[in-house]
Motif scaffolding. Structure first.
Motif, PDB file in Angstrom:
ATOM      1  N   GLY A 167     -99.608   6.307  22.234  1.00  0.00           N
ATOM      2  CA  GLY A 167     -98.522   5.824  21.396  1.00  0.00           C
ATOM      3  C   GLY A 167     -98.144   6.750  20.278  1.00  0.00           C
ATOM      4  N   GLN A 168     -98.718   7.946  20.226  1.00  0.00           N
ATOM      5  CA  GLN A 168     -98.468   8.877  19.132  1.00  0.00           C
ATOM      6  C   GLN A 168     -97.834  10.184  19.620  1.00  0.00           C
ATOM      7  OE1 GLN A 168     -99.016   8.017  15.913  1.00  0.00           O
ATOM      8  NE2 GLN A 168     -99.643   5.993  16.669  1.00  0.00           N
ATOM      9  N   ARG A 169     -98.415  10.786  20.643  1.00  0.00           N
ATOM     10  CA  ARG A 169     -97.970  12.113  21.082  1.00  0.00           C
ATOM     11  C   ARG A 169     -96.620  12.019  21.795  1.00  0.00           C
ATOM     12  NH1 ARG A 169     -99.024  15.683  25.615  1.00  0.00           N
ATOM     13  NH2 ARG A 169    -100.112  13.963  26.678  1.00  0.00           N
ATOM     14  N   ARG A 170     -95.685  12.832  21.383  1.00  0.00           N
ATOM     15  CA  ARG A 170     -94.374  12.863  22.017  1.00  0.00           C
ATOM     16  C   ARG A 170     -94.424  13.749  23.261  1.00  0.00           C
ATOM     17  NH1 ARG A 170     -89.951  13.453  17.073  1.00  0.00           N
ATOM     18  NH2 ARG A 170     -90.325  11.384  16.134  1.00  0.00           N
ATOM     19  N   LEU A 171     -94.032  13.151  24.385  1.00  0.00           N
ATOM     20  CA  LEU A 171     -94.009  13.900  25.637  1.00  0.00           C
ATOM     21  C   LEU A 171     -92.648  14.536  25.889  1.00  0.00           C
ATOM     22  CD1 LEU A 171     -95.965  11.451  27.985  1.00  0.00           C
ATOM     23  CD2 LEU A 171     -96.842  13.371  26.651  1.00  0.00           C
ATOM     24  N   ASP A 172     -91.583  13.859  25.455  1.00  0.00           N
ATOM     25  CA  ASP A 172     -90.250  14.412  25.683  1.00  0.00           C
ATOM     26  C   ASP A 172     -89.232  13.652  24.841  1.00  0.00           C
ATOM     27  OD1 ASP A 172     -88.319  16.077  26.684  1.00  0.00           O
ATOM     28  OD2 ASP A 172     -88.216  15.159  28.667  1.00  0.00           O
ATOM     29  N   GLU A 173     -88.140  14.330  24.552  1.00  0.00           N
ATOM     30  CA  GLU A 173     -86.992  13.727  23.880  1.00  0.00           C
ATOM     31  C   GLU A 173     -86.009  13.291  24.964  1.00  0.00           C
ATOM     32  OE1 GLU A 173     -84.102  14.970  20.155  1.00  0.00           O
ATOM     33  OE2 GLU A 173     -84.668  16.500  21.633  1.00  0.00           O
ATOM     34  N   VAL A 174     -85.585  12.031  24.953  1.00  0.00           N
ATOM     35  CA  VAL A 174     -84.856  11.486  26.098  1.00  0.00           C
ATOM     36  C   VAL A 174     -83.669  10.634  25.653  1.00  0.00           C
ATOM     37  CG1 VAL A 174     -86.970  11.429  27.490  1.00  0.00           C
ATOM     38  CG2 VAL A 174     -86.237   9.371  26.254  1.00  0.00           C
ATOM     39  N   LEU A 175     -82.808  10.341  26.623  1.00  0.00           N
ATOM     40  CA  LEU A 175     -81.792   9.307  26.511  1.00  0.00           C
ATOM     41  C   LEU A 175     -82.143   8.222  27.520  1.00  0.00           C
ATOM     42  CD1 LEU A 175     -78.507  11.428  26.306  1.00  0.00           C
ATOM     43  CD2 LEU A 175     -79.746  10.336  24.431  1.00  0.00           C
ATOM     44  N   LEU A 176     -81.911   6.976  27.150  1.00  0.00           N
ATOM     45  CA  LEU A 176     -82.225   5.854  28.032  1.00  0.00           C
ATOM     46  C   LEU A 176     -80.956   5.052  28.281  1.00  0.00           C
ATOM     47  CD1 LEU A 176     -85.243   3.491  28.050  1.00  0.00           C
ATOM     48  CD2 LEU A 176     -82.963   2.484  27.919  1.00  0.00           C
ATOM     49  N   LEU A 177     -80.685   4.766  29.546  1.00  0.00           N
ATOM     50  CA  LEU A 177     -79.536   3.955  29.935  1.00  0.00           C
ATOM     51  C   LEU A 177     -80.043   2.671  30.564  1.00  0.00           C
ATOM     52  CD1 LEU A 177     -76.534   3.451  30.459  1.00  0.00           C
ATOM     53  CD2 LEU A 177     -76.729   4.838  32.535  1.00  0.00           C
ATOM     54  N   LEU A 178     -79.668   1.536  29.952  1.00  0.00           N
ATOM     55  CA  LEU A 178     -80.059   0.220  30.463  1.00  0.00           C
ATOM     56  C   LEU A 178     -78.868  -0.416  31.174  1.00  0.00           C
ATOM     57  CD1 LEU A 178     -81.804  -2.373  30.653  1.00  0.00           C
ATOM     58  CD2 LEU A 178     -80.973  -2.964  28.362  1.00  0.00           C
ATOM     59  N   MET A 179     -79.091  -0.853  32.415  1.00  0.00           N
ATOM     60  CA  MET A 179     -78.051  -1.542  33.193  1.00  0.00           C
ATOM     61  C   MET A 179     -78.648  -2.836  33.738  1.00  0.00           C
ATOM     62  SD  MET A 179     -76.494   1.792  35.190  1.00  0.00           S
ATOM     63  CE  MET A 179     -78.131   2.547  35.313  1.00  0.00           C
ATOM     64  N   ARG A 180     -78.267  -3.937  33.153  1.00  0.00           N
ATOM     65  CA  ARG A 180     -78.792  -5.220  33.613  1.00  0.00           C
ATOM     66  C   ARG A 180     -78.052  -5.655  34.876  1.00  0.00           C
ATOM     67  NH1 ARG A 180     -78.688  -6.753  27.728  1.00  0.00           N
ATOM     68  NH2 ARG A 180     -80.814  -6.391  26.962  1.00  0.00           N
ATOM     69  N   GLY A 181     -78.822  -6.269  35.799  1.00  0.00           N
ATOM     70  CA  GLY A 181     -78.218  -6.760  37.028  1.00  0.00           C
ATOM     71  C   GLY A 181     -77.264  -7.910  36.745  1.00  0.00           C
ATOM     72  N   PRO A 182     -76.286  -8.129  37.631  1.00  0.00           N
ATOM     73  CA  PRO A 182     -76.075  -7.388  38.890  1.00  0.00           C
ATOM     74  C   PRO A 182     -75.215  -6.138  38.747  1.00  0.00           C
ATOM     75  CG  PRO A 182     -74.534  -9.219  38.773  1.00  0.00           C
ATOM     76  CD  PRO A 182     -75.360  -9.286  37.510  1.00  0.00           C
ATOM     77  N   ARG A 183     -74.880  -5.749  37.499  1.00  0.00           N
ATOM     78  CA  ARG A 183     -73.999  -4.599  37.293  1.00  0.00           C
ATOM     79  C   ARG A 183     -74.799  -3.303  37.266  1.00  0.00           C
ATOM     80  NH1 ARG A 183     -71.397  -5.151  32.072  1.00  0.00           N
ATOM     81  NH2 ARG A 183     -70.097  -3.377  32.736  1.00  0.00           N
ATOM     82  N   SER A 184     -75.421  -3.007  38.390  1.00  0.00           N
ATOM     83  CA  SER A 184     -76.201  -1.773  38.530  1.00  0.00           C
ATOM     84  C   SER A 184     -76.131  -1.336  39.978  1.00  0.00           C
ATOM     85  CB  SER A 184     -77.660  -1.996  38.116  1.00  0.00           C
ATOM     86  OG  SER A 184     -78.330  -2.791  39.069  1.00  0.00           O
ATOM     87  N   PHE A 185     -76.634  -0.143  40.257  1.00  0.00           N
ATOM     88  CA  PHE A 185     -76.590   0.377  41.622  1.00  0.00           C
ATOM     89  C   PHE A 185     -77.337  -0.532  42.594  1.00  0.00           C
ATOM     90  CE2 PHE A 185     -78.645   3.061  44.923  1.00  0.00           C
ATOM     91  CZ  PHE A 185     -77.505   3.427  45.614  1.00  0.00           C
ATOM     92  N   THR A 186     -78.507  -1.017  42.201  1.00  0.00           N
ATOM     93  CA  THR A 186     -79.320  -1.845  43.099  1.00  0.00           C
ATOM     94  C   THR A 186     -78.992  -3.324  42.998  1.00  0.00           C
ATOM     95  OG1 THR A 186     -81.073  -2.122  41.460  1.00  0.00           O
ATOM     96  CG2 THR A 186     -81.247  -0.212  42.943  1.00  0.00           C
ATOM     97  N   GLY A 187     -78.230  -3.724  41.975  1.00  0.00           N
ATOM     98  CA  GLY A 187     -77.984  -5.134  41.739  1.00  0.00           C
ATOM     99  C   GLY A 187     -79.073  -5.791  40.910  1.00  0.00           C
TER     100      GLY A 187
END
Length: 451
Positions: free
Chosen positions: A62-82
């Protein structure tokens, strides 16, 4: 597969030093929980669907940073998989993306996705029909613009719309037939000739789709073309000419090519792998012997063979021996090179005269190559069924063809329905309307992981 599992995989290509970003895709009921556990999002950013959040992937401590990222949240059913989907956009390469994936997979209830499992869930959840899902795979694998165009046509629903239209025509005919089976005395007579004509029109449309699919397959899979000939006839010069680069070493010394050289090119939309083989001859050189052995293998696996002759020296007994080595079932084109020099005697008819040095005759060679292996005229192909789809379309066409025999024997209407049902079922399997779990597993197992 368990559809209630949360699955994860890298959804982009991974290679050392390649790609500025990579995407780790997570889909399933725990996707949002995984995102919140793995990615630390600073400040007051709202976890809303279809919003991009900024943060860092932290290590297990919970301390060491592994990478700087962007996160995209898509709740179903409005996503590729539903389903609920989280995509973590991290840095590319190998190490960063693997560390992010490991953190995701360490979350309880998350497992690594199987090949094609994201697309399979999209089909099962009604987000895609099967033909569109297969088109995604074909688009990713496209090796030419024409192949990509055909994949886009499938992705836009062209195949699904065409097959659905034909299937609905058959369903209408089946409804009429079944009504006659149950209530013939209460309904006006059915014109058997008109019915047969309509069924055969559908059959012809299916056969056209099968034929176009076979031509389109060349655009997708490409051709393996072996350049074969005596040493120093200009095979490597021809390879370099077609490749537009110095791929092979060219000298006046016989036996220069000691190994099988491959070059990827695209001719009129058709991907072609050129195989420049070692000159086949008797030699005591151990290295050259290995190259000649590989040349023999190339002969057996090629889609077409270019037998390159020295047009200046003329036809020789060695040329005749090489021609005899080419398997009978493999198309061959006899190419007389060195047309820039005085011509020698060529009693054996040749297909193309060219000069690999000056480029004369190159267009003739390209056209002969495409025509000999059935790849010419692909410009008119707008939809291309894949092998699975072609097999099912051919099955449906064969079933409709049997209706001619039923009509000739003047059998009752219920005999007509047997073949009609088989055709309808086969077409339903193309689009996914009639599928078993085993068929779905077989289709998507050919996809790459993360798709």
């Amino acid at each position: 597969m368990n559809a209630s599992d949360t699955i994860a995989a890298v959804a982009t290509a991974v290679a050392p030093g390649q790609g500025g970003i990579a995407v780790v895709r997570v889909s399933g009921p725990a996707a949002e929980d995984v995102g919140q556990a793995v990615v630390h999002v600073p400040g007051q950013q709202d976890w809303q669907s279809h919003r991009v959040l900024y943060g860092h992937v932290l290590g297990a401590d919970g301390q060491r940073r592994l990478d700087e990222v962007l996160l995209l949240l898509m709740r179903g059913p409005r996503s590729f998989t539903g389903e609920d989907v989280v995509e973590i956009h991290c840095h590319g390469g190998v190490i960063a993306v693997q560390q992010v994936l490991e953190r995701v997979l360490a979350h309880p209830g998350v497992r690594r996705a199987l090949p094609g499992e994201f697309s399979q869930r999209a089909v099962l959840n009604g987000r895609l029909d099967l033909t569109r899902a297969e088109a995604i795979s074909q688009l990713v694998a496209a090796r030419s613009r024409r192949a990509a165009d055909l994949a886009i046509a499938g992705l836009d629903g062209g195949i699904q719309a065409r097959i659905t239209t034909l299937r609905e025509q058959l369903l209408d005919q089946l409804t009429e037939l079944e009504a006659r089976v149950d209530f013939e005395e209460d309904l006006p007579p059915l014109d058997g000739d008109a019915l047969l004509h309509d069924l055969q029109q559908v059959r012809q449309a299916l056969l056209t789709l099968v034929a176009d699919g076979e031509r389109g397959e060349t655009l997708r899979s490409g051709l393996r073309v072996a350049l074969v000939g005596r040493p120093n006839v200009g095979k490597s010069s021809l390879l370099n000419r077609l490749s537009r680069r110095e791929r092979a070493i060219v000298t006046e010394l016989p036996g220069t090519t000691r190994d099988l050289l491959e070059s990827e090119i695209v001719l009129e939309g058709v991907p072609i792998t050129l195989l420049d083989t070692a000159g086949i001859r008797s030699t005591d050189d151990a290295v050259e012997q290995l190259g000649i052995a590989r040349s023999e293998e190339a002969l057996a696996t090629a889609d077409v063979v270019l037998l390159v002759l020295d047009g200046h020296a003329g036809w020789t007994a060695e040329d005749a021996a090489l021609l005899a080595r080419i398997p009978e079932h493999i198309p061959r084109i006899l190419v007389a090179n060195k047309a820039d020099l005085p011509a020698g005697a060529l009693p054996q008819p040749v297909d193309v005269q060219l000069s690999a040095l000056e480029g004369t005759g190159e267009e003739d060679l390209v056209q002969a190559l495409l025509e000999r292996c059935g790849a010419a005229g692909t410009e008119g192909v707008l939809l291309a069924l894949n092998e699975r789809q072609r097999d099912l379309a051919a099955t449906a066409a064969a079933a409709l063809g049997r209706s001619q025999e039923v009509a000739a024997q003047q059998l009752p209407w219920d005999f007509w329905t047997i073949d009609l049902r088989e055709a309808i079922s086969a077409l339903g399997e193309i689009t996914g309307e009639e599928l078993t779990e085993a068929v779905l597993d077989r289709v998507f197992s050919r996809f790459c992981i993360g798709k």
